[in-house]
Design an enzyme around this catalytic site. Structure first.
Site, PDB file in Angstrom:
ATOM      1  N   TYR A 167      -1.215  -0.624  10.496  1.00  0.00           N
ATOM      2  CA  TYR A 167      -1.320  -0.930   9.060  1.00  0.00           C
ATOM      3  C   TYR A 167      -0.095  -0.412   8.318  1.00  0.00           C
ATOM      4  CZ  TYR A 167      -3.382  -1.408   4.396  1.00  0.00           C
ATOM      5  OH  TYR A 167      -3.623  -1.760   3.077  1.00  0.00           O
ATOM      6  N   SER A 202       0.856  -1.192   0.000  1.00  0.00           N
ATOM      7  CA  SER A 202       0.000   0.000   0.000  1.00  0.00           C
ATOM      8  C   SER A 202       0.883   1.230   0.000  1.00  0.00           C
ATOM      9  CB  SER A 202      -0.863  -0.024   1.269  1.00  0.00           C
ATOM     10  OG  SER A 202      -1.435   1.244   1.488  1.00  0.00           O
TER      11      SER A 202
HETATM   12  N1  LIG Z   1      -8.885  -1.555  -0.756  1.00  0.00           N
HETATM   13  C1  LIG Z   1      -7.896  -0.673  -0.734  1.00  0.00           C
HETATM   14  O1  LIG Z   1      -8.121   0.545  -0.905  1.00  0.00           O
HETATM   15  C2  LIG Z   1      -6.470  -1.144  -0.558  1.00  0.00           C
HETATM   16  C3  LIG Z   1      -5.454  -0.181  -0.697  1.00  0.00           C
HETATM   17  C4  LIG Z   1      -4.123  -0.580  -0.562  1.00  0.00           C
HETATM   18  C5  LIG Z   1      -3.834  -1.901  -0.303  1.00  0.00           C
HETATM   19  N2  LIG Z   1      -4.835  -2.818  -0.159  1.00  0.00           N
HETATM   20  C6  LIG Z   1      -4.454  -4.198   0.125  1.00  0.00           C
HETATM   21  O2  LIG Z   1      -5.071  -5.057  -0.795  1.00  0.00           O
HETATM   22  C7  LIG Z   1      -5.237  -6.373  -0.208  1.00  0.00           C
HETATM   23  C8  LIG Z   1      -6.670  -6.838  -0.425  1.00  0.00           C
HETATM   24  O3  LIG Z   1      -7.526  -5.926   0.231  1.00  0.00           O
HETATM   25  P1  LIG Z   1      -9.052  -5.668  -0.163  1.00  0.00           P
HETATM   26  O4  LIG Z   1      -9.202  -4.216  -0.360  1.00  0.00           O
HETATM   27  O5  LIG Z   1      -9.481  -6.631  -1.192  1.00  0.00           O
HETATM   28  O6  LIG Z   1      -9.701  -5.985   1.252  1.00  0.00           O
HETATM   29  P2  LIG Z   1     -10.899  -6.938   1.717  1.00  0.00           P
HETATM   30  O7  LIG Z   1     -12.039  -6.861   0.788  1.00  0.00           O
HETATM   31  O8  LIG Z   1     -11.088  -6.579   3.156  1.00  0.00           O
HETATM   32  O9  LIG Z   1     -10.278  -8.403   1.587  1.00  0.00           O
HETATM   33  C9  LIG Z   1      -9.276  -8.839   2.459  1.00  0.00           C
HETATM   34  C10 LIG Z   1      -9.103 -10.318   2.222  1.00  0.00           C
HETATM   35  O10 LIG Z   1      -8.066 -10.795   3.107  1.00  0.00           O
HETATM   36  C11 LIG Z   1      -8.585 -11.951   3.763  1.00  0.00           C
HETATM   37  N3  LIG Z   1      -7.920 -12.240   5.040  1.00  0.00           N
HETATM   38  C12 LIG Z   1      -7.855 -11.488   6.159  1.00  0.00           C
HETATM   39  N4  LIG Z   1      -7.191 -12.169   7.115  1.00  0.00           N
HETATM   40  C13 LIG Z   1      -6.856 -13.373   6.597  1.00  0.00           C
HETATM   41  C14 LIG Z   1      -6.177 -14.517   7.085  1.00  0.00           C
HETATM   42  N5  LIG Z   1      -5.719 -14.582   8.346  1.00  0.00           N
HETATM   43  N6  LIG Z   1      -5.987 -15.573   6.261  1.00  0.00           N
HETATM   44  C15 LIG Z   1      -6.452 -15.552   4.979  1.00  0.00           C
HETATM   45  N7  LIG Z   1      -7.135 -14.508   4.469  1.00  0.00           N
HETATM   46  C16 LIG Z   1      -7.323 -13.433   5.274  1.00  0.00           C
HETATM   47  C17 LIG Z   1     -10.067 -11.670   3.929  1.00  0.00           C
HETATM   48  O11 LIG Z   1     -10.739 -12.872   4.246  1.00  0.00           O
HETATM   49  P3  LIG Z   1     -12.142 -12.891   5.111  1.00  0.00           P
HETATM   50  O12 LIG Z   1     -13.232 -12.626   4.122  1.00  0.00           O
HETATM   51  O13 LIG Z   1     -12.161 -14.258   5.676  1.00  0.00           O
HETATM   52  O14 LIG Z   1     -12.029 -11.814   6.141  1.00  0.00           O
HETATM   53  C18 LIG Z   1     -10.367 -11.131   2.544  1.00  0.00           C
HETATM   54  O15 LIG Z   1     -10.499 -12.167   1.629  1.00  0.00           O
HETATM   55  C19 LIG Z   1      -4.839  -6.217   1.263  1.00  0.00           C
HETATM   56  O16 LIG Z   1      -3.538  -6.695   1.455  1.00  0.00           O
HETATM   57  C20 LIG Z   1      -4.901  -4.707   1.480  1.00  0.00           C
HETATM   58  O17 LIG Z   1      -4.051  -4.289   2.522  1.00  0.00           O
HETATM   59  C21 LIG Z   1      -6.149  -2.474  -0.283  1.00  0.00           C
END
Ligand SMILES: NC(=O)c1ccc[n+]([C@@H]2O[C@H](COP(=O)([O-])OP(=O)(O)OC[C@H]3O[C@@H](n4cnc5c(N)ncnc54)[C@H](OP(=O)(O)O)[C@@H]3O)[C@@H](O)[C@H]2O)c1
Length: 239
Positions: free
Chosen positions: A162, A147
């Site tokens: 984070y 990120s």
């Molecule tokens: N969205 C943004 O604006 C943004 C920006 C920068 C970076 N990111 C990064 O992008 C990645 C994906 O994020 P997203 O936006 O798609 O978020 P999200 O919709 O909250 O999805 C997060 C995913 O991670 C899984 N997860 C959490 N803890 C876990 C564990 N212990 N073992 C296996 N899976 C686990 C969740 O599973 P559950 O459904 O079981 O909770 C979910 O599938 C993350 O690394 C996040 O930091 C996102």
């Protein structure tokens, strides 16, 4: 001679960016092992992709559970026979959302520890377990989903757990990239931008397709592609 079908593992792929990366990788012809900690949700996601004839399997994986990671390694070794791509996408944002409660002095060490468990130690454990499979075939692509909030070059205040977890994930990326540079294992980090997912929220400016694009691109780099970098919109940015 039949071309090799490359195999990808995506973590946290039941929803959000991970699900979209799985879709994009399957669309390019890879076999995708879609993983999630909740089997029901993961299997539902697999059904969605199989519906359009993609080659997708499910494997239950909580990235904080070493036993799950060992089981995945054995599954890949015994049932699949190879691993080409690892996308460390699973992530959590556990700091309080209210910026007034997410400052440096109020940050809880417990929150930091729980965040590092998923965002840093999970990817480290997976890389330790799975890079040896890539070394065997002299091919590997690893994408750590980071990120902009973890980049030291644009570090601002707030959300310490984070931010620290993503800065540390960047360090892990660079460290591993240097070690496997000569083995055709390209290891990079991606900053997806602010993406509309459960984590990003409804006000985010980017779609999951846009957020996943650079991750998919890094996961399918040619042999002369970059390694040891942080990328946003297919462009290298500073750590
Ligand atoms: N969205 C943004 O604006 C943004 C920006 C920068 C970076 N990111 C990064 O992008 C990645 C994906 O994020 P997203 O936006 O798609 O978020 P999200 O919709 O909250 O999805 C997060 C995913 O991670 C899984 N997860 C959490 N803890 C876990 C564990 N212990 N073992 C296996 N899976 C686990 C969740 O599973 P559950 O459904 O079981 O909770 C979910 O599938 C993350 O690394 C996040 O930091 C996102």
């Amino acid at each position: 001679m039949k071309a090799i079908q490359r195999v990808a593992v995506v973590t946290g792929a039941n929803r959000g960016i991970g699900l979209e990366v799985s879709r994009q990788l399957a669309m390019t012809g890879l076999k995708v092992i879609l993983t999630s900690r909740n089997p029901d949700q993961g299997l539902r996601a697999v059904d969605q992709l199989r519906h359009v004839q993609y080659d997708v399997d499910f494997f239950k994986l909580d990235v904080t559970q070493p036993a799950d990671i060992q089981a995945l390694r054995q599954f890949l070794e015994r049932e699949i026979g190879r691993l080409d791509v690892l996308v460390n996408n699973a992530g959590v944002f556990l700091d309080p959302r209210d910026p007034r409660k997410a400052g440096f002095l109020t940050g809880k060490i417990d929150t930091l520890e729980a965040t590092l468990e998923v965002n840093l130690k999970g990817p480290y454990r997976l890389m330790q377990a799975l890079i040896p499979l890539m070394v065997k075939h002299h091919y590997g692509r690893i994408v750590n989903v980071s990120s902009g909030m973890g980049a030291l070059s644009e570090m601002s205040s707030g959300y310490p757990a984070y931010r620290i977890s993503k800065t540390a994930l960047n360090a892990l990326t660079k460290l591993a990239a240097e070690e496997f540079r000569d083995q055709n294992i390209l290891i990079n980090a991606a900053s997806p931008g602010w993406v509309k997912t459960d984590m990003g929220g409804a006000n985010a400016t980017r779609t999951v397709e846009e957020g996943a694009d650079t991750i998919t691109w890094l996961a399918t780099l040619p042999d002369d592609g970059p390694t040891g970098g942080l990328f946003h919109d297919r462009t290298r940015i500073s750590w």
